[in-house]
Scaffold this motif. Structure first.
Motif, PDB file in Angstrom:
ATOM      1  N   THR A 270      -0.849  -0.540   6.640  1.00  0.00           N
ATOM      2  CA  THR A 270      -1.738  -1.163   5.667  1.00  0.00           C
ATOM      3  C   THR A 270      -2.815  -0.173   5.222  1.00  0.00           C
ATOM      4  O   THR A 270      -3.161  -0.105   4.038  1.00  0.00           O
ATOM      5  CB  THR A 270      -2.379  -2.439   6.257  1.00  0.00           C
ATOM      6  OG1 THR A 270      -1.319  -3.306   6.688  1.00  0.00           O
ATOM      7  CG2 THR A 270      -3.226  -3.157   5.240  1.00  0.00           C
ATOM      8  N   ALA A 271      -3.338   0.595   6.151  1.00  0.00           N
ATOM      9  CA  ALA A 271      -4.322   1.631   5.802  1.00  0.00           C
ATOM     10  C   ALA A 271      -3.693   2.668   4.882  1.00  0.00           C
ATOM     11  O   ALA A 271      -4.325   3.158   3.952  1.00  0.00           O
ATOM     12  CB  ALA A 271      -4.866   2.296   7.066  1.00  0.00           C
TER      13      ALA A 271
ATOM     14  N   ALA B 282      -3.703   1.288   1.405  1.00  0.00           N
ATOM     15  CA  ALA B 282      -5.043   1.399   0.815  1.00  0.00           C
ATOM     16  C   ALA B 282      -5.344   2.836   0.413  1.00  0.00           C
ATOM     17  O   ALA B 282      -5.891   3.098  -0.664  1.00  0.00           O
ATOM     18  CB  ALA B 282      -6.091   0.882   1.798  1.00  0.00           C
ATOM     19  N   ASN B 283      -4.977   3.794   1.280  1.00  0.00           N
ATOM     20  CA  ASN B 283      -5.157   5.211   0.957  1.00  0.00           C
ATOM     21  C   ASN B 283      -4.371   5.600  -0.288  1.00  0.00           C
ATOM     22  O   ASN B 283      -4.843   6.374  -1.117  1.00  0.00           O
ATOM     23  CB  ASN B 283      -4.711   6.097   2.122  1.00  0.00           C
ATOM     24  CG  ASN B 283      -5.706   6.120   3.248  1.00  0.00           C
ATOM     25  OD1 ASN B 283      -6.891   5.893   3.063  1.00  0.00           O
ATOM     26  ND2 ASN B 283      -5.220   6.387   4.446  1.00  0.00           N
TER      27      ASN B 283
ATOM     28  N   ILE C 184      -3.513   3.681  -2.836  1.00  0.00           N
ATOM     29  CA  ILE C 184      -4.147   3.147  -4.043  1.00  0.00           C
ATOM     30  C   ILE C 184      -5.418   3.923  -4.382  1.00  0.00           C
ATOM     31  O   ILE C 184      -5.600   4.378  -5.514  1.00  0.00           O
ATOM     32  CB  ILE C 184      -4.453   1.644  -3.873  1.00  0.00           C
ATOM     33  CG1 ILE C 184      -3.149   0.848  -3.792  1.00  0.00           C
ATOM     34  CG2 ILE C 184      -5.309   1.133  -5.026  1.00  0.00           C
ATOM     35  CD1 ILE C 184      -3.331  -0.590  -3.370  1.00  0.00           C
ATOM     36  N   LEU C 185      -6.301   4.073  -3.404  1.00  0.00           N
ATOM     37  CA  LEU C 185      -7.572   4.752  -3.654  1.00  0.00           C
ATOM     38  C   LEU C 185      -7.361   6.207  -4.070  1.00  0.00           C
ATOM     39  O   LEU C 185      -7.987   6.687  -5.021  1.00  0.00           O
ATOM     40  CB  LEU C 185      -8.469   4.666  -2.418  1.00  0.00           C
ATOM     41  CG  LEU C 185      -9.880   5.208  -2.580  1.00  0.00           C
ATOM     42  CD1 LEU C 185     -10.630   4.483  -3.689  1.00  0.00           C
ATOM     43  CD2 LEU C 185     -10.645   5.087  -1.267  1.00  0.00           C
TER      44      LEU C 185
ATOM     45  N   GLY D  57      -4.772  10.042   2.252  1.00  0.00           N
ATOM     46  CA  GLY D  57      -5.489   9.545   1.077  1.00  0.00           C
ATOM     47  C   GLY D  57      -6.156  10.657   0.293  1.00  0.00           C
ATOM     48  O   GLY D  57      -6.129  10.660  -0.940  1.00  0.00           O
TER      49      GLY D  57
ATOM     50  N   GLY E  65      -0.210   0.452  -7.527  1.00  0.00           N
ATOM     51  CA  GLY E  65      -0.766  -0.813  -7.037  1.00  0.00           C
ATOM     52  C   GLY E  65       0.310  -1.834  -6.746  1.00  0.00           C
ATOM     53  O   GLY E  65       0.279  -2.518  -5.714  1.00  0.00           O
TER      54      GLY E  65
ATOM     55  N   ALA F 211       2.240  -0.628  -3.571  1.00  0.00           N
ATOM     56  CA  ALA F 211       1.458  -0.828  -2.343  1.00  0.00           C
ATOM     57  C   ALA F 211       1.360  -2.316  -2.005  1.00  0.00           C
ATOM     58  O   ALA F 211       1.465  -2.695  -0.833  1.00  0.00           O
ATOM     59  CB  ALA F 211       0.074  -0.215  -2.500  1.00  0.00           C
TER      60      ALA F 211
ATOM     61  N   VAL G  44       2.734  -4.166   1.448  1.00  0.00           N
ATOM     62  CA  VAL G  44       1.911  -5.036   2.287  1.00  0.00           C
ATOM     63  C   VAL G  44       2.514  -6.438   2.356  1.00  0.00           C
ATOM     64  O   VAL G  44       2.480  -7.083   3.408  1.00  0.00           O
ATOM     65  CB  VAL G  44       0.448  -5.053   1.772  1.00  0.00           C
ATOM     66  CG1 VAL G  44      -0.371  -6.111   2.486  1.00  0.00           C
ATOM     67  CG2 VAL G  44      -0.189  -3.674   1.947  1.00  0.00           C
TER      68      VAL G  44
END
Length: 186
Positions: free
Chosen positions: A69-70, A73-74, A76-77, A119, A153, A156, A160
């Motif tokens: 999950t991290a 997020a990495n 996407i960011l 990330g 997005g 990801a 998830v």
């Protein structure tokens, strides 16, 4: 890596075995890739492979849900920040030697940080990929940056979603096993 015998003779044959961990990753990847294709094709995404690449990049890292999950997020960011860098660089519109130097610099930065932080590496991977993609005729920098962000997005989110689905299935199975245990044993 292939093992060599102590005598320095020919390499040992390759062996392929699925561990319990690799079976979980493979099941996640299969479900997510099918889901990504099923979602991105009807949406008419121009580069639907970006969705599939994101799903693979996020889910192939291992079985730990929190880490995966991290990683989403990495992804996407890093993509959002990298797209911003790309748009800034694309405004300068480097050509020839300038483009080669920018691409080489970005690749150097990717190699420098990818082992330490995924990330941060994506901040440099994204403009690298988009600088190559924007070279096609009729492609606008802002349009392709937005497309990359949306596709990443979606990918990801699907990764998830697969993790959440797996968690719910596992939780339900655990509840059934507990319910099946006679009360005398509990």
């Amino acid at each position: 890596m292939r093992a060599r015998s102590a005598s320095g003779g020919p390499a040992a044959p390759l062996r392929f075995a699925l561990t319990a961990e690799s079976k979980i990753v493979l099941a996640r990847l299969t479900a997510a890739i099918v889901l990504a294709a099923a979602v991105s094709i009807p949406l008419g995404l121009h580069r639907s492979y970006w969705v599939i690449v994101t799903v693979i990049a996020v889910l192939q890292s291992g079985v730990l849900r929190r880490l995966t999950t991290a990683r989403a997020a990495n992804r996407i960011l890093g993509t959002v920040l990298g797209a911003a860098i790309f748009v800034a660089v694309a405004l300068v519109v480097p050509d020839g030697v300038g483009l080669v130097l920018v691409l080489a610099g970005l690749q150097f930065l990717v190699e420098l940080v990818i082992v330490r932080h995924y990330g941060i590496a994506l901040i440099f991977i994204t403009p690298l990929a988009l600088l190559v993609a924007v070279r096609q005729p009729g492609v606008s920098a802002g349009g392709i940056a937005l497309e990359r962000i949306i596709d990443t997005g979606i990918g990801a989110a699907l990764a998830v979603l697969v993790l959440a689905g797996e968690f719910l299935i596992e939780r339900r199975a655990t509840r059934r096993r507990i319910a099946d245990v006679p009360e005398a044993v509990q």
